[in-house]
Design a protein around this motif. Structure first.
Motif, PDB file in Angstrom:
ATOM      1  N   UNK A  88       0.830  -1.204   0.000  1.00 53.80           N
ATOM      2  CA  UNK A  88       0.000   0.000   0.000  1.00 53.80           C
ATOM      3  C   UNK A  88       0.865   1.255   0.000  1.00 53.80           C
ATOM      4  N   UNK A  89       1.780   1.333   0.968  1.00 51.09           N
ATOM      5  CA  UNK A  89       2.648   2.513   1.067  1.00 51.09           C
ATOM      6  C   UNK A  89       3.458   2.695  -0.202  1.00 51.09           C
ATOM      7  N   UNK A  90       3.915   1.600  -0.735  1.00 54.76           N
ATOM      8  CA  UNK A  90       4.737   1.671  -1.932  1.00 54.76           C
ATOM      9  C   UNK A  90       3.950   2.232  -3.118  1.00 54.76           C
ATOM     10  N   UNK A  91       2.734   1.760  -3.289  1.00 54.21           N
ATOM     11  CA  UNK A  91       1.917   2.245  -4.406  1.00 54.21           C
ATOM     12  C   UNK A  91       1.587   3.729  -4.235  1.00 54.21           C
ATOM     13  N   UNK A  92       1.270   4.111  -3.008  1.00 56.84           N
ATOM     14  CA  UNK A  92       0.974   5.528  -2.764  1.00 56.84           C
ATOM     15  C   UNK A  92       2.206   6.381  -3.051  1.00 56.84           C
ATOM     16  N   UNK A  93       3.351   5.909  -2.573  1.00 53.42           N
ATOM     17  CA  UNK A  93       4.575   6.670  -2.783  1.00 53.42           C
ATOM     18  C   UNK A  93       4.871   6.834  -4.282  1.00 53.42           C
ATOM     19  N   UNK A  94       4.694   5.758  -5.018  1.00 50.66           N
ATOM     20  CA  UNK A  94       4.965   5.826  -6.461  1.00 50.66           C
ATOM     21  C   UNK A  94       3.958   6.742  -7.161  1.00 50.66           C
ATOM     22  N   UNK A  95       2.717   6.688  -6.715  1.00 49.38           N
ATOM     23  CA  UNK A  95       1.725   7.564  -7.323  1.00 49.38           C
ATOM     24  C   UNK A  95       2.090   9.022  -7.047  1.00 49.38           C
ATOM     25  N   UNK A  96       2.475   9.313  -5.804  1.00 45.76           N
ATOM     26  CA  UNK A  96       2.885  10.672  -5.454  1.00 45.76           C
ATOM     27  C   UNK A  96       4.131  11.100  -6.239  1.00 45.76           C
ATOM     28  N   UNK A  97       5.020  10.146  -6.484  1.00 46.66           N
ATOM     29  CA  UNK A  97       6.278  10.456  -7.179  1.00 46.66           C
ATOM     30  C   UNK A  97       6.089  10.528  -8.686  1.00 46.66           C
ATOM     31  N   UNK A  98       4.875  10.234  -9.164  1.00 46.48           N
ATOM     32  CA  UNK A  98       4.628  10.325 -10.605  1.00 46.48           C
ATOM     33  C   UNK A  98       4.970   9.073 -11.381  1.00 46.48           C
ATOM     34  N   UNK A  99       5.336   7.997 -10.678  1.00 48.93           N
ATOM     35  CA  UNK A  99       5.673   6.764 -11.399  1.00 48.93           C
ATOM     36  C   UNK A  99       4.427   6.046 -11.899  1.00 48.93           C
ATOM     37  N   UNK A 100       3.337   6.225 -11.179  1.00 45.84           N
ATOM     38  CA  UNK A 100       2.082   5.562 -11.526  1.00 45.84           C
ATOM     39  C   UNK A 100       1.070   6.648 -11.859  1.00 45.84           C
ATOM     40  N   UNK A 101       0.646   6.678 -13.132  1.00 49.67           N
ATOM     41  CA  UNK A 101      -0.252   7.729 -13.596  1.00 49.67           C
ATOM     42  C   UNK A 101      -1.689   7.328 -13.325  1.00 49.67           C
ATOM     43  N   UNK A 102      -2.144   7.543 -12.110  1.00 51.25           N
ATOM     44  CA  UNK A 102      -3.495   7.168 -11.726  1.00 51.25           C
ATOM     45  C   UNK A 102      -3.881   7.960 -10.489  1.00 51.25           C
ATOM     46  N   UNK A 103      -5.181   7.977 -10.214  1.00 51.04           N
ATOM     47  CA  UNK A 103      -5.647   8.483  -8.934  1.00 51.04           C
ATOM     48  C   UNK A 103      -5.936   7.308  -8.016  1.00 51.04           C
ATOM     49  N   UNK A 104      -5.745   7.541  -6.736  1.00 50.53           N
ATOM     50  CA  UNK A 104      -6.054   6.495  -5.747  1.00 50.53           C
ATOM     51  C   UNK A 104      -7.055   7.073  -4.764  1.00 50.53           C
ATOM     52  N   UNK A 105      -8.343   7.073  -5.119  1.00 50.48           N
ATOM     53  CA  UNK A 105      -9.323   7.700  -4.235  1.00 50.48           C
ATOM     54  C   UNK A 105      -9.837   6.781  -3.134  1.00 50.48           C
ATOM     55  N   UNK A 106      -9.506   5.480  -3.179  1.00 52.81           N
ATOM     56  CA  UNK A 106     -10.219   4.531  -2.337  1.00 52.81           C
ATOM     57  C   UNK A 106      -9.315   3.396  -1.844  1.00 52.81           C
ATOM     58  N   UNK A 107      -9.429   3.122  -0.555  1.00 54.98           N
ATOM     59  CA  UNK A 107      -8.821   1.927   0.040  1.00 54.98           C
ATOM     60  C   UNK A 107      -9.943   1.103   0.661  1.00 54.98           C
ATOM     61  N   UNK A 108      -9.956  -0.180   0.382  1.00 55.59           N
ATOM     62  CA  UNK A 108     -10.904  -1.091   1.034  1.00 55.59           C
ATOM     63  C   UNK A 108     -10.098  -2.103   1.833  1.00 55.59           C
ATOM     64  N   UNK A 109     -10.537  -2.335   3.077  1.00 54.73           N
ATOM     65  CA  UNK A 109      -9.821  -3.300   3.904  1.00 54.73           C
ATOM     66  C   UNK A 109     -10.803  -4.101   4.747  1.00 54.73           C
TER      67      UNK A 109
END
Lengths: 284, 284, 284, 284
Positions: free
Chosen positions: D102-123
């Motif tokens: 989770x942290x890794x994906x968020x970090x990459x999204x913030x860093x611009x590596x992953x071109x997507x929005x992450x509006x939702x976490x389900x747990x």
């Protein structure tokens, strides 16, 4: 394994009876060895050993172990270090503008992968201050320019002392430390963003791209006065292709950098790295 | 797939319509494309393409394909090469004293992995002559010393011509070729026993040992006048540790050398390598 | 290092003083330890050790070392093996139709990488007989079918005895050995052409292709009655892609198979592999 | 490269003229192709292609491209998808108790590596809610037990619809999704903590330890009703040894999991993955 342990890292001229003498010292005092590994460098005529034992049931009090072992070590001409697993080292992370290695080390420390405290971040920039705040780590901004280096290094040394720092981790700190600084504070691990000794110096990814390499790497090493020439602790690589532009090399390289740096820091903190000459023995 | 195919390797300034024009040329003449891959180097403004199609059912006779394609290529400012899969290239393997790459290439050729003939071995030593005899390959001993190099290179060029050699593979040939030689016979693949650009030059394993690296590599590249600086085709690496002495690095390196060299030769023979500047595009 | 050495491989219930007692035995008799490494499996409560020392200057004659060491080992409940580096083991290579592992092992033995004699090849096919002749190795053809297996295994055991074979290497021998055979001759290393436990059994490359994996592997392990389930000595992998058809997996896999098998055989011959339960400790 | 692009992913029965027809469609409308790669699966008789071109200067308005291309695709019996690089996909990350992916994906999204929005976490757990808050991501806790699965899946589908989610990433979500759920929302990438098909199912690290493997892996794949059997997008591995206990495998595995998952998500978001049967073509 939550039992506290003591670890000896020993190097001395090769000679008969070394393993026996060292193991006897621990056995005679009631210690249970849980890790014992040695290496002989025949060319250098050098014996190198790591030995770790449980302190539970060991008859010598901690503060006497060093003195007692020295009685054995001195006649052998041995250099040695003694570490206790429940003495938690204190790390200062030095950064410039990039956050990936910093965040990674903090995550690992929080996750219990790295047994250390991280009370201090030093940076020559302001932009990552928020991360320090978020994780309750002190953040010292120390700007470096051509004229103030010596002065600022004095300040850095003072801060390291003030925070009782045991290890400096240069987590993409894009400044060179002076020989004098390293002499005064030698416990420094640096991550270099290339497969050393390829692409020593600045902009390794740009130069890797220009050279058209098919693999890129990262190297974690102890800092020495001679830039990028210190003893290597760990390296790793990843394949690239003609499709990878400089930005892709940088992105792929980041994944290497944080893993390679974290492995090196962990090995160091577990007292698994023994430096001799410009080489390391890594007792994994 | 035993159907013969034609392959075009094309590079030209990037512009609209390139894929369409090239694909149309093949389709209009009834060809069935089985591989089409392109790469755009935006920094260089260059379009690079590999396209392979079955000759079965293709309306143009082989000897007219080049002329016909040139009518399309010339207005685009394109450089191109045309290859037929059933034209078997002829390789000369050049060696010094080590046999592992030589044996490996011969074995792969016998096993059908490398689609080429190997009619010729050239060596500056005598010791591997038996291998040549065993596999019925002509063996020319051409000793090189400080004074006879130019003269011997003339002789080498004559032999290459005599045997109608298409590709020279330097399979641990421990001599440097002159710029003049390479100019006259540019199709040369060399295996260098390090992860270039680390350890350019002589004795890379000894220097890797001294530097204390944790990974060693091998590099296959086209030979250029500037030693070890030619376009890289393939690289690979293997982990080493403090336990590995120079002999171990050499032993582990041999396994890398033969695999990396074989991959590069195979890629070249399948016309999957396009050189531009000092870089390669490898259309895998 | 051309000095002959003795090596002890020891396993016993974990307890205090093991390293000291073993090292003392060697030191007390004047031996110089050149390699000492131990591992503790805490879950199993097991101590495992490899210790190697130079025989030059060792006071005990070779034929008394075992008896002398047993006096120490027995009270500890230890199992142990003693090996001398100048006792050259004798290998039988078993093959079916593929030659790559066979040739590779022979090359390495000729090149000095594998310190063993290879006096015997056993095959259930005729087609590689020429290789045996070329290298002056005895070749026994023993055809296996559904009805003659028990009988042929008796014959195989006789031949192994006749040639005084220490180790059988199944170098792509595509037959299953009976539990009874393995019980009578347990020193057998097999190469399986997948990354075990993935693709246990027949046709692993075809199944890897069907599964669409992005990496394939090879596994060298000791043979056990339970097919492909024996203790793993070494594994390695290589990347593949959608472009790789089954033939490409087979070709890429061959390079893995020969390297992985050779590494395992070498580690075994250097007495670096200690089996316990279904696991190995590899003292590298 | 900030220029918006369109990408077509096409699969159809292999036939003459496919590359030409597709490339012509783009050229005829003034498009500049920046990536074109095709693969032919000869066994399946299938042609698969990815083609990407700049929208700048393209004559067709976006909403007509699909209709226009369909006129070409339909006669060919082609399946196709059309994507625009500036349409930012919306990701829901599903987790259980572990935070590293989770942290890794968020970090990459913030860093611009992953071109997507992450509006939702389900747990299905509460413990990582803080992370969601810290990064301003909505967090829905949906507990799963034996009796409420169908009901909770209905709820999950509603939430996915409500947040207009394009892709679900199972970032160590330790629950099995029903066939019905996957049928209704098929765009799901899962990370499995083993080198599939080895160690399908629960506790792969424990089983890897028991089996004594020398390498462990991680696999990112599309979720299918058949657990751990979906089309593989990416895999990677790391070496382990007898010194690694289960905890070490878990720790080393985490580094694999986050890198392998991130690579797969990135490839998917760049529309580089084409699924056919149970396999993927990854157009890198």
């Amino acid at each position: 394994m939550t039992n506290p342990t003591a670890t000896l890292l020993i190097s001395c001229p090769d000679q008969r009876g070394l393993v026996a003498k060292i193991a006897n010292f621990i056995y005679a005092n009631g210690g249970n060895i849980i890790h014992s590994d040695q290496h002989t460098d025949f060319a250098a005529g050098l014996f190198l050993m790591r030995i770790e034992w449980q302190l539970d049931g060991f008859n010598l009090p901690r503060d006497l172990i060093g003195t007692a072992f020295n009685a054995i070590a001195q006649p052998l001409g041995a250099k040695w270090e003694l570490h206790f697993s429940d003495t938690i080292p204190r790390i200062a992370i030095w950064i410039s503008k990039q956050d990936h290695c910093l965040l990674d080390l903090i995550w690992r420390q929080r996750a219990g992968e790295i047994a250390a405290e991280i009370p201090l971040i030093i940076s020559n920039h302001h932009n990552l201050k928020e991360i320090a705040e978020q994780f309750n780590i002190e953040y010292h901004h120390i700007a470096i320019n051509k004229n103030n280096k010596a002065e600022q290094e004095t300040k850095q040394l003072e801060i390291l002392q003030q925070y009782q720092i045991d290890l400096v981790v240069l987590a993409k700190y894009m400044q060179i430390l002076s020989a004098d600084f390293i002499h005064q504070f030698p416990q420094i691990i640096n991550i270099h963003h290339s497969f050393l000794p390829a692409f020593v110096g600045a902009n390794p990814y740009h130069r890797a791209f220009e050279r058209g390499v098919k693999i890129i790497g990262a190297t974690a090493h102890y800092a020495t006065a001679d830039l990028d020439a210190g003893p290597i602790i760990e390296q790793d690589v990843v394949r690239v292709s003609h499709r990878d532009e400089v930005d892709d090399l940088i992105r792929k390289g980041k994944d290497l950098e944080r893993v390679v740096l974290a492995r090196a820091v962990r090995l160091h903190l577990q007292n698994r790295v023994l430096v001799y000459g410009n080489r390391t023995v890594v007792f994994e």
